[in-house]
Design an enzyme around this catalytic site. Structure first.
Site, PDB file in Angstrom:
ATOM      1  N   THR A  36       0.835  -1.222   0.029  1.00 40.74           N
ATOM      2  CA  THR A  36       0.018  -0.060  -0.083  1.00 40.74           C
ATOM      3  C   THR A  36       0.997   1.301  -0.137  1.00 40.74           C
ATOM      4  N   GLU A  84      -3.552  -1.222   7.987  1.00 44.90           N
ATOM      5  CA  GLU A  84      -3.767   0.196   8.049  1.00 44.90           C
ATOM      6  C   GLU A  84      -3.612   0.773   9.354  1.00 44.90           C
ATOM      7  N   THR A 125      -1.859  -2.971  19.557  1.00 41.87           N
ATOM      8  CA  THR A 125      -1.626  -1.655  19.850  1.00 41.87           C
ATOM      9  C   THR A 125      -2.184  -1.283  21.233  1.00 41.87           C
ATOM     10  N   ASP A 126      -1.437  -0.320  22.173  1.00 40.01           N
ATOM     11  CA  ASP A 126      -2.199   0.032  23.385  1.00 40.01           C
ATOM     12  C   ASP A 126      -3.326   0.882  22.993  1.00 40.01           C
ATOM     13  N   GLU A 127      -3.447   1.235  21.755  1.00 36.34           N
ATOM     14  CA  GLU A 127      -4.750   2.065  21.522  1.00 36.34           C
ATOM     15  C   GLU A 127      -5.939   1.321  21.799  1.00 36.34           C
ATOM     16  N   TYR A 150      -9.404   3.455  13.502  1.00 38.54           N
ATOM     17  CA  TYR A 150      -8.263   2.500  13.590  1.00 38.54           C
ATOM     18  C   TYR A 150      -8.058   1.501  14.914  1.00 38.54           C
ATOM     19  N   SER A 151      -8.427   2.192  16.201  1.00 37.15           N
ATOM     20  CA  SER A 151      -7.977   1.385  17.356  1.00 37.15           C
ATOM     21  C   SER A 151      -9.233   0.261  17.501  1.00 37.15           C
ATOM     22  N   SER A 153     -10.750  -1.175  14.789  1.00 34.60           N
ATOM     23  CA  SER A 153     -10.653  -2.207  13.984  1.00 34.60           C
ATOM     24  C   SER A 153      -9.392  -3.121  14.516  1.00 34.60           C
ATOM     25  N   LYS A 154      -8.449  -2.675  15.118  1.00 29.11           N
ATOM     26  CA  LYS A 154      -7.352  -3.342  15.860  1.00 29.11           C
ATOM     27  C   LYS A 154      -7.838  -4.069  17.124  1.00 29.11           C
ATOM     28  N   LYS A 189       3.600  10.322  10.630  1.00 25.25           N
ATOM     29  CA  LYS A 189       3.486  10.024  12.006  1.00 25.25           C
ATOM     30  C   LYS A 189       4.235  11.211  12.554  1.00 25.25           C
ATOM     31  N   VAL A 206       1.080  21.202  15.676  1.00 27.37           N
ATOM     32  CA  VAL A 206       0.783  20.312  16.689  1.00 27.37           C
ATOM     33  C   VAL A 206      -0.697  20.468  16.994  1.00 27.37           C
ATOM     34  N   ASN A 249       3.399  15.809  23.796  1.00 28.43           N
ATOM     35  CA  ASN A 249       3.589  15.790  22.306  1.00 28.43           C
ATOM     36  C   ASN A 249       4.512  17.472  22.054  1.00 28.43           C
TER      37      ASN A 249
HETATM   38  P1  NAD Z   1       2.820   0.848   8.413  1.00 24.58           P
HETATM   39  O1  NAD Z   1       1.665   1.819   8.145  1.00 24.58           O
HETATM   40  O2  NAD Z   1       4.448   1.570   8.440  1.00 24.58           O
HETATM   41  O3  NAD Z   1       3.093  -0.302   7.333  1.00 24.58           O
HETATM   42  C1  NAD Z   1       2.018  -1.161   7.271  1.00 24.58           C
HETATM   43  C2  NAD Z   1       2.346  -2.467   6.374  1.00 24.58           C
HETATM   44  O4  NAD Z   1       1.359  -3.146   6.087  1.00 24.58           O
HETATM   45  C3  NAD Z   1       2.799  -1.744   4.836  1.00 24.58           C
HETATM   46  O5  NAD Z   1       3.980  -2.188   4.392  1.00 24.58           O
HETATM   47  C4  NAD Z   1       1.548  -1.972   4.027  1.00 24.58           C
HETATM   48  O6  NAD Z   1       1.968  -1.950   2.689  1.00 24.58           O
HETATM   49  C5  NAD Z   1       1.341  -3.366   4.612  1.00 24.58           C
HETATM   50  N1  NAD Z   1      -0.100  -3.808   4.366  1.00 24.58           N
HETATM   51  C6  NAD Z   1      -1.327  -2.806   4.541  1.00 24.58           C
HETATM   52  N2  NAD Z   1      -2.377  -3.430   4.243  1.00 24.58           N
HETATM   53  C7  NAD Z   1      -2.007  -4.567   3.765  1.00 24.58           C
HETATM   54  C8  NAD Z   1      -2.743  -5.807   3.342  1.00 24.58           C
HETATM   55  N3  NAD Z   1      -4.113  -5.626   3.029  1.00 24.58           N
HETATM   56  N4  NAD Z   1      -2.280  -6.806   2.991  1.00 24.58           N
HETATM   57  C9  NAD Z   1      -0.915  -7.005   3.050  1.00 24.58           C
HETATM   58  N5  NAD Z   1      -0.030  -5.877   3.542  1.00 24.58           N
HETATM   59  C10 NAD Z   1      -0.848  -4.639   3.782  1.00 24.58           C
HETATM   60  O7  NAD Z   1       2.455   0.456   9.896  1.00 24.58           O
HETATM   61  P2  NAD Z   1       3.483   0.164  11.161  1.00 24.58           P
HETATM   62  O8  NAD Z   1       3.808   1.293  12.090  1.00 24.58           O
HETATM   63  O9  NAD Z   1       4.895  -0.616  10.877  1.00 24.58           O
HETATM   64  O10 NAD Z   1       2.562  -0.842  12.064  1.00 24.58           O
HETATM   65  C11 NAD Z   1       2.727  -2.264  12.009  1.00 24.58           C
HETATM   66  C12 NAD Z   1       1.816  -3.065  12.822  1.00 24.58           C
HETATM   67  O11 NAD Z   1       2.243  -2.704  14.044  1.00 24.58           O
HETATM   68  C13 NAD Z   1       0.383  -2.539  12.762  1.00 24.58           C
HETATM   69  O12 NAD Z   1      -0.241  -3.706  12.919  1.00 24.58           O
HETATM   70  C14 NAD Z   1       0.159  -1.639  13.925  1.00 24.58           C
HETATM   71  O13 NAD Z   1      -1.207  -1.529  14.216  1.00 24.58           O
HETATM   72  C15 NAD Z   1       1.089  -2.112  14.881  1.00 24.58           C
HETATM   73  N6  NAD Z   1       1.318  -1.273  15.910  1.00 24.58           N
HETATM   74  C16 NAD Z   1       2.307  -0.019  15.302  1.00 24.58           C
HETATM   75  C17 NAD Z   1       2.641   0.790  16.267  1.00 24.58           C
HETATM   76  C18 NAD Z   1       3.399   2.309  15.737  1.00 24.58           C
HETATM   77  O14 NAD Z   1       3.652   3.253  16.895  1.00 24.58           O
HETATM   78  N7  NAD Z   1       3.445   2.469  14.507  1.00 24.58           N
HETATM   79  C19 NAD Z   1       2.604   0.677  17.622  1.00 24.58           C
HETATM   80  C20 NAD Z   1       2.078  -0.458  18.013  1.00 24.58           C
HETATM   81  C21 NAD Z   1       1.363  -1.257  17.021  1.00 24.58           C
HETATM   82  O1  DAU Z   2      -0.021   3.993  20.298  1.00 25.54           O
HETATM   83  C1  DAU Z   2       0.359   3.132  19.309  1.00 25.54           C
HETATM   84  C2  DAU Z   2      -0.082   3.630  18.140  1.00 25.54           C
HETATM   85  O2  DAU Z   2       0.844   4.924  18.120  1.00 25.54           O
HETATM   86  C3  DAU Z   2       0.046   2.834  16.927  1.00 25.54           C
HETATM   87  O3  DAU Z   2      -1.213   1.977  17.279  1.00 25.54           O
HETATM   88  C4  DAU Z   2      -0.435   3.682  15.860  1.00 25.54           C
HETATM   89  O4  DAU Z   2      -0.234   2.633  14.457  1.00 25.54           O
HETATM   90  C5  DAU Z   2       0.527   4.917  15.473  1.00 25.54           C
HETATM   91  O5  DAU Z   2       0.151   5.448  14.297  1.00 25.54           O
HETATM   92  C6  DAU Z   2       0.578   5.374  16.793  1.00 25.54           C
HETATM   93  O6  DAU Z   2      -0.681   6.516  16.779  1.00 25.54           O
HETATM   94  P1  DAU Z   2      -0.796   7.623  17.288  1.00 25.54           P
HETATM   95  O7  DAU Z   2      -1.885   8.426  16.772  1.00 25.54           O
HETATM   96  O8  DAU Z   2      -0.407   8.055  18.723  1.00 25.54           O
HETATM   97  O9  DAU Z   2       0.415   8.429  16.331  1.00 25.54           O
HETATM   98  P2  DAU Z   2       0.813   9.635  15.572  1.00 25.54           P
HETATM   99  O10 DAU Z   2       2.128   9.745  15.090  1.00 25.54           O
HETATM  100  O11 DAU Z   2      -0.158   9.976  14.513  1.00 25.54           O
HETATM  101  O12 DAU Z   2       0.308  10.969  16.482  1.00 25.54           O
HETATM  102  C7  DAU Z   2       1.188  11.069  17.862  1.00 25.54           C
HETATM  103  C8  DAU Z   2       0.816  12.095  18.708  1.00 25.54           C
HETATM  104  O13 DAU Z   2       0.921  13.196  18.064  1.00 25.54           O
HETATM  105  C9  DAU Z   2      -0.811  12.335  18.763  1.00 25.54           C
HETATM  106  O14 DAU Z   2      -1.283  12.657  20.082  1.00 25.54           O
HETATM  107  C10 DAU Z   2      -1.140  13.076  17.611  1.00 25.54           C
HETATM  108  C11 DAU Z   2      -0.081  14.091  17.575  1.00 25.54           C
HETATM  109  N1  DAU Z   2       0.056  14.742  16.275  1.00 25.54           N
HETATM  110  C12 DAU Z   2       0.363  14.043  15.147  1.00 25.54           C
HETATM  111  C13 DAU Z   2       0.401  14.388  13.867  1.00 25.54           C
HETATM  112  C14 DAU Z   2       0.677  13.396  12.680  1.00 25.54           C
HETATM  113  C15 DAU Z   2       0.264  16.115  16.238  1.00 25.54           C
HETATM  114  O15 DAU Z   2       0.114  16.800  17.055  1.00 25.54           O
HETATM  115  N2  DAU Z   2       0.390  16.642  14.943  1.00 25.54           N
HETATM  116  C16 DAU Z   2       0.519  15.727  13.707  1.00 25.54           C
HETATM  117  O16 DAU Z   2       0.875  16.372  12.600  1.00 25.54           O
END
Ligand code: NAD
Ligand code: DAU
Length: 339
Positions: A36, A84, A125-127, A150-151, A153-154, A189, A206, A249
């Site tokens: 994606t 996603e 995720t903790d969400e 998002y959360s 669906s997780k 992010k 922010v 943040n």
């Molecule tokens: P990301 O968005 O960077 O990567 C997601 C990957 O999944 C991509 O490579 C995408 O191509 C693939 N993907 C999406 N839809 C797909 C589908 N239908 N079939 C096959 N592949 C598909 O996400 P990330 O930040 O690396 O997160 C990975 C996992 O960890 C997720 O399940 C997320 O919920 C979980 N997670 C993320 C965080 C965080 O802070 N980023 C924290 C806790 C848990």
């Molecule tokens: O807690 C785990 C989760 O952390 C994962 O499950 C998610 O996949 C991951 O995206 C992340 O979710 P958050 O919503 O916490 O992350 P994000 O980086 O989008 O935002 C972090 C914090 O910063 C949140 O309080 C929103 C804020 N933010 C984010 C963006 C993108 C801003 O203030 N400005 C921004 O432009």
């Protein structure tokens, strides 16, 4: 040699996990990813010729494609990261989150059971626990109260994984981790977005008053935690993984500006995210007590190393922002055709 199939291996955490496992274990690794917008095979360029690694382009919601991949890959274990993952996108359009995170997870579970996969780690995720006030931390027994599409669906995918264990005796383990940061994170992010904007002298948006709190963990620690649960965890159990690094943040953004060497005049307080969770904090006592896992990185060292990585790899961010990274699959694998 064990064979592990990783879903979502071209994403942020998935690519870090593949690098980490190849560096620390002699496992065969398959990467199933739909590529994606968040999937970037450039993250894996340095391992694509490693004979222990193989890539499969497939959508986890496509039962035939998943079946064919498992038939060819024959994994002993699956580490499921494909999702996603961005809250703001789920506010704009929740449907891809339902298709991938819910339907895709069930398709994968069904195929895994059919193909005799022995162990399934679901990366969550903790969400799913919702939002905290000023006190307390999430334990594995906290109520599941997701607030964003998002959360939600997780959380649904966690329940499907739990049900597969309870109903079919399938060996599943769930990890619930806090906010990750580190190399190869998509610049939608908070941390990579702010670093990229600061480096370019663009405004830093922010949300709200910037007082929302996240518990930050370096992605390398998360990967080690996932591997620990895969190897030493107990079937049917949930393990929280956290960074012991709660920060507001605005504090993160100010520190990033210092590290990049730019001034606070770039900060813009913008309209808040709808339904914005106030605070996340992980109680990681269970995984420490039962599996001996604690994070190694301090937030201060991890953030400095991360900013340095984005400085050294400005071209990576530029290719992601321009969309050029999406041509890489065709250049590299176009001759193979799709699976
Ligand atoms: P990301 O968005 O960077 O990567 C997601 C990957 O999944 C991509 O490579 C995408 O191509 C693939 N993907 C999406 N839809 C797909 C589908 N239908 N079939 C096959 N592949 C598909 O996400 P990330 O930040 O690396 O997160 C990975 C996992 O960890 C997720 O399940 C997320 O919920 C979980 N997670 C993320 C965080 C965080 O802070 N980023 C924290 C806790 C848990
Ligand atoms: O807690 C785990 C989760 O952390 C994962 O499950 C998610 O996949 C991951 O995206 C992340 O979710 P958050 O919503 O916490 O992350 P994000 O980086 O989008 O935002 C972090 C914090 O910063 C949140 O309080 C929103 C804020 N933010 C984010 C963006 C993108 C801003 O203030 N400005 C921004 O432009």
């Amino acid at each position: 040699m064990k064979k592990v199939l990783v879903t979502g291996g071209a994403g942020f955490i998935g690519s870090n996990f593949l690098h980490y496992v190849l560096a620390h274990r002699d496992y065969g690794l398959c990467n199933l990813d739909a590529l994606t917008y968040a999937g970037n095979l450039e993250n894996l360029r340095s391992i694509e010729d490693d004979e222990r690694y193989r890539f499969f382009k497939a959508d986890i919601a496509d039962a035939e494609a998943v079946d064919e991949t498992l038939r060819q890959a024959k994994p002993d274990c699956i580490v499921h990261l494909a999702a996603e993952s961005h809250v703001d996108r789920s506010v704009q359009d929740a449907r891809p989150f339902v298709t991938t995170n819910l339907l895709g997870t069930q398709v994968l579970i069904d195929a895994a059971m059919r193909h005799g996969v022995e162990r399934f780690v679901h990366v969550s995720t903790d969400e799913v626990y919702g939002s905290l006030g000023p006190e307390g931390r999430f334990s594995e027994d906290s109520p599941i109260q997701p607030n964003s599409p998002y959360s939600a669906s997780k959380a649904g995918s966690d329940f499907l994984v739990r049900a597969a264990h309870h109903t079919h005796g399938f060996d599943t383990r769930i990890t619930r981790c806090s906010n990750n940061y580190g190399p190869y994170q998509f610049p939608e992010k908070l941390i990579p977005l702010m670093v990229a904007n600061a480096m370019d002298g663009e405004p830093l948006p922010v949300y709200g008053d910037g007082q929302n709190v996240r518990d930050w963990i370096h992605v390398e620690d998360h990967c080690r935690g996932i591997l620990t649960v895969l190897e030493d965890g107990v079937a049917g159990e949930v393990y929280n993984l956290g960074g012991n690094a709660e920060r507001s943040n605005i504090d993160v953004v100010r520190r990033l500006l210092e590290l990049v060497g730019k001034g606070e005049e770039l900060i813009r307080f913008v309209k808040d995210r709808p339904g914005h969770d106030q605070r996340y904090a992980i109680d990681g006592a269970k995984v420490e007590r039962e599996l001996g896992f604690t994070p190694n990185w301090t937030f201060e060292d991890g953030l400095a190393a991360t900013v340095q990585w984005y400085r050294d790899n400005a071209e990576w961010t530029a290719r992601v922002r321009s969309g050029a990274y999406q041509g890489y699959y065709e250049e590299q694998y176009g001759h193979l055709g799709s699976q």
